[in-house]
Motif scaffolding. Structure first.
Motif, PDB file in Angstrom:
ATOM      1  N   THR A 147      10.588 -15.870-144.008  1.00 20.17           N
ATOM      2  CA  THR A 147      11.699 -15.929-144.969  1.00 20.17           C
ATOM      3  C   THR A 147      12.614 -14.735-144.748  1.00 20.17           C
ATOM      4  OG1 THR A 147      10.848 -14.588-146.815  1.00 20.17           O
ATOM      5  CG2 THR A 147      10.038 -16.863-146.646  1.00 20.17           C
ATOM      6  N   PRO A 151      19.358 -15.207-145.497  1.00 15.60           N
ATOM      7  CA  PRO A 151      19.309 -16.146-144.373  1.00 15.60           C
ATOM      8  C   PRO A 151      20.687 -16.596-143.891  1.00 15.60           C
ATOM      9  CG  PRO A 151      18.685 -17.229-146.417  1.00 15.60           C
ATOM     10  CD  PRO A 151      18.752 -15.767-146.708  1.00 15.60           C
ATOM     11  N   GLY A 152      21.669 -16.668-144.789  1.00 16.62           N
ATOM     12  CA  GLY A 152      23.002 -17.123-144.395  1.00 16.62           C
ATOM     13  C   GLY A 152      23.823 -16.068-143.694  1.00 16.62           C
ATOM     14  N   LYS A 158      20.200 -20.793-137.821  1.00 18.02           N
ATOM     15  CA  LYS A 158      20.214 -21.471-139.123  1.00 18.02           C
ATOM     16  C   LYS A 158      18.771 -21.480-139.611  1.00 18.02           C
ATOM     17  CE  LYS A 158      21.686 -25.687-141.484  1.00 18.02           C
ATOM     18  NZ  LYS A 158      22.267 -27.044-141.298  1.00 18.02           N
ATOM     19  N   HIS A 159      18.536 -20.792-140.717  1.00 17.96           N
ATOM     20  CA  HIS A 159      17.183 -20.484-141.164  1.00 17.96           C
ATOM     21  C   HIS A 159      16.998 -20.998-142.590  1.00 17.96           C
ATOM     22  CE1 HIS A 159      14.089 -17.007-142.025  1.00 17.96           C
ATOM     23  NE2 HIS A 159      13.494 -18.182-141.899  1.00 17.96           N
ATOM     24  N   SER A 160      16.078 -21.949-142.768  1.00 11.75           N
ATOM     25  CA  SER A 160      15.781 -22.454-144.112  1.00 11.75           C
ATOM     26  C   SER A 160      14.274 -22.460-144.331  1.00 11.75           C
ATOM     27  CB  SER A 160      16.358 -23.855-144.314  1.00 11.75           C
ATOM     28  OG  SER A 160      15.857 -24.756-143.346  1.00 11.75           O
ATOM     29  N   PHE A 161      13.869 -22.335-145.599  1.00  9.46           N
ATOM     30  CA  PHE A 161      12.442 -22.212-145.908  1.00  9.46           C
ATOM     31  C   PHE A 161      12.234 -22.491-147.390  1.00  9.46           C
ATOM     32  CE2 PHE A 161      14.699 -18.187-145.695  1.00  9.46           C
ATOM     33  CZ  PHE A 161      14.589 -17.716-146.985  1.00  9.46           C
ATOM     34  N   ASP A 162      10.990 -22.787-147.740  1.00 12.24           N
ATOM     35  CA  ASP A 162      10.642 -22.991-149.154  1.00 12.24           C
ATOM     36  C   ASP A 162       9.122 -22.969-149.289  1.00 12.24           C
ATOM     37  OD1 ASP A 162      11.150 -23.361-151.855  1.00 12.24           O
ATOM     38  OD2 ASP A 162      11.056 -25.552-151.724  1.00 12.24           O
ATOM     39  N   VAL A 195       9.228 -23.794-142.850  1.00 10.31           N
ATOM     40  CA  VAL A 195      10.285 -22.951-142.313  1.00 10.31           C
ATOM     41  C   VAL A 195      10.942 -23.718-141.172  1.00 10.31           C
ATOM     42  CG1 VAL A 195       8.648 -21.752-140.785  1.00 10.31           C
ATOM     43  CG2 VAL A 195      10.889 -20.745-141.256  1.00 10.31           C
ATOM     44  N   THR A 196      12.284 -23.740-141.193  1.00 12.94           N
ATOM     45  CA  THR A 196      13.048 -24.468-140.179  1.00 12.94           C
ATOM     46  C   THR A 196      13.989 -23.510-139.458  1.00 12.94           C
ATOM     47  OG1 THR A 196      13.004 -26.461-141.550  1.00 12.94           O
ATOM     48  CG2 THR A 196      14.616 -26.414-139.763  1.00 12.94           C
ATOM     49  N   GLN A 257      16.109 -27.909-132.888  1.00 15.23           N
ATOM     50  CA  GLN A 257      15.609 -27.537-134.213  1.00 15.23           C
ATOM     51  C   GLN A 257      14.113 -27.770-134.288  1.00 15.23           C
ATOM     52  OE1 GLN A 257      15.681 -30.067-137.915  1.00 15.23           O
ATOM     53  NE2 GLN A 257      17.441 -28.761-138.398  1.00 15.23           N
ATOM     54  N   LYS A 259      10.893 -27.575-137.196  1.00 17.61           N
ATOM     55  CA  LYS A 259      10.465 -27.380-138.585  1.00 17.61           C
ATOM     56  C   LYS A 259       8.947 -27.286-138.618  1.00 17.61           C
ATOM     57  CE  LYS A 259      10.853 -29.335-143.258  1.00 17.61           C
ATOM     58  NZ  LYS A 259      11.445 -30.432-144.075  1.00 17.61           N
TER      59      LYS A 259
END
Length: 462
Positions: A147, A151-152, A158-162, A195-196, A257, A259
């Motif tokens: 994380t 991230p932006g 391009k980094h996304s997570f939850d 995490v992507t 990409q 994930k």
């Protein structure tokens, strides 16, 4: 007859308390009033050895250390890397040789670039990576922590997570040092955590695809992990229980990409980062920690560092710190230097084949008593300590302050059009990062050319 009380002992005690109190003032952080920094109290200043006052500034600096045995003749206007290699050859030779032999390696040449907020968001390192990959091949953004608080902000991925519980060494609450990785972070998953990562070629070249992605973790119980490539195919991993560092990897041609999804884990499972890599060329991992001085690296468990050596061996380790160490009126950084000497020894033992390079702190401006912007008085002294640290540790040193222009160079970056630094006169922006990356890249390439020439001379080929 009235007997008078003897207060002489109280006088001695009061004197002692005053002396101790004045001595303690030296360790107070810098104090500013109305934008002006107060002088640092130091009742022992006249007794401190190896110091020389610089006229018209509040700086006291060390004399320069002994120069390296072999010094390249720099090009006009270039600040060369100073190589203080010791008998273990921990200067730049190992890295340069890896670049020369890269076609024969069974893996990419790797750089671990540690630093503070100066390189946050892949500033400087993103452009340096692109330049190196232009020259030596390779692709991918490298290692990315699970994380990120911003991230932006990072333009290279391009980094996304939850679904993660995030922990950092700079947290104000409890932090378990035994679980942290090279980035001084660790992450605990909930079921379904993901995490992507997707490289962003809109900022720099060689980021739009990769050939391998890995996920790094430790777990004392079996887990189930799923990897989805470009939103389609999925690889399922049933991992075993192991306290040592592990990684699982997926490979493919031109993956854009990846994930990673954690389908089964528990609270003792600890995750660290995911990568977008290539199987050849050169890779650069950005390990930036906001607010860090670099001293926290000594707390990274040795076994974990050896795990990275086993799974992701580095050819060059860069230590780029100083913003959170220097302060107005800074004079004596000996305690910091001693701490960093231990960090360097820690890294030497964990990564026995890696070159080690200290990048000195860059320029930073503060207002003087007349309201004029000048280089913070503690900067030059810190640079001398960093240079001495490199010499005594037998590693390499690059004077970024000198390379970027020296006195007042941060002002020039801020006032350039378009601006290359922020109005805090401390941090560069992405344009400034590209500017300094170009200077650093050219310095590295010149150093490699000189190394090759020296090898040929020693071999009698020139």
């Amino acid at each position: 007859m009235i007997q008078m009380k003897n207060y002489l002992s109280f006088t001695y005690l009061l004197t002692l308390l005053v002396i101790v109190g004045l001595g303690a003032l030296y360790y107070l952080p810098p104090i500013e009033i109305g934008g002006h920094s107060l002088r640092k109290t130091d009742i022992l200043s006249d007794l401190r050895p190896n110091m020389a006052v610089v006229a018209d500034s509040d700086t006291i600096v060390l004399p320069p250390p002994v120069r390296p045995v072999f010094i390249d003749t720099c090009k006009t206007g270039m600040t060369c890397i100073e190589d203080y290699s010791d008998s273990t050859k921990r200067g730049m030779s190992s890295f340069y040789q890896a670049l020369i032999d890269k076609e024969f390696l069974e893996r990419p040449v790797r750089i671990a670039y540690f630093g503070d907020s100066f390189i946050e968001g892949d500033i400087l390192t993103g452009d340096l990576r692109a330049m190196l990959q232009d020259r030596f091949g390779g692709s991918g953004v490298g290692y990315v922590s699970i994380t990120s608080p911003i991230p932006g902000f990072r333009r290279t991925v391009k980094h996304s997570f939850d679904g993660w519980e995030s922990h950092s060494s700079t947290d104000s609450t409890y932090f378990d040092r035994s679980r942290q990785d090279l980035s001084n972070h660790y992450f605990i998953p909930k079921k379904g955590a993901f995490v992507t990562l997707q490289g962003l070629s809109s900022y720099a070249s060689h980021l739009d695809s990769c050939t391998v992605s890995s996920l790094f973790f430790r777990s004392t119980k079996p887990m189930k992990i799923v990897a989805r490539i470009d939103g389609k195919s999925a690889d399922v991993f049933e991992t075993s229980a192991d306290e040592a560092l592990q990684c699982v990897s997926v490979r493919g041609q031109k993956m854009k990409q990846v994930k990673w999804i954690i389908e089964k884990a528990d609270s003792q499972s600890t995750f660290y980062g995911a990568t977008l890599d290539d199987d050849s060329g050169i890779l650069l991992d950005n390990f930036s920690t906001r607010g860090s001085s670099g001293q926290q690296l000594i707390n990274v468990p040795f076994a974990l560092m050896k795990g990275y050596e086993r799974l992701r061996a580095y050819d060059l380790v860069v230590l780029h710190y100083g913003l959170n160490v220097a302060y107005q009126g800074g004079v004596n950084y000996s305690h910091y230097a001693k701490s960093m000497a231990k960090v360097i020894d820690h890294i030497k033992q964990a990564f026995p084949h890696a070159s080690i390079l200290i990048v000195g702190v860059g320029d930073r401006e503060k207002k003087d008593r007349d309201g004029n912007l000048r280089t913070m008085s503690g900067i030059k002294s810190l640079i001398r300590y960093q240079q001495t640290l490199a010499a005594e540790s037998g590693v390499a040193f690059w004077n970024l302050y000198e390379a970027m222009g020296g006195e007042g160079s941060m002002v020039k970056l801020v006032e350039s059009s378009p601006a290359m630094a922020n109005y805090d006169y401390t941090h560069i922006n992405f344009r400034g990062g590209k500017h300094l990356a170009r200077i650093f890249f050219e310095t590295l390439m010149y150093g490699m050319e000189q190394y090759e020439r020296r090898i040929k001379i020693e071999a009698g080929q020139e």
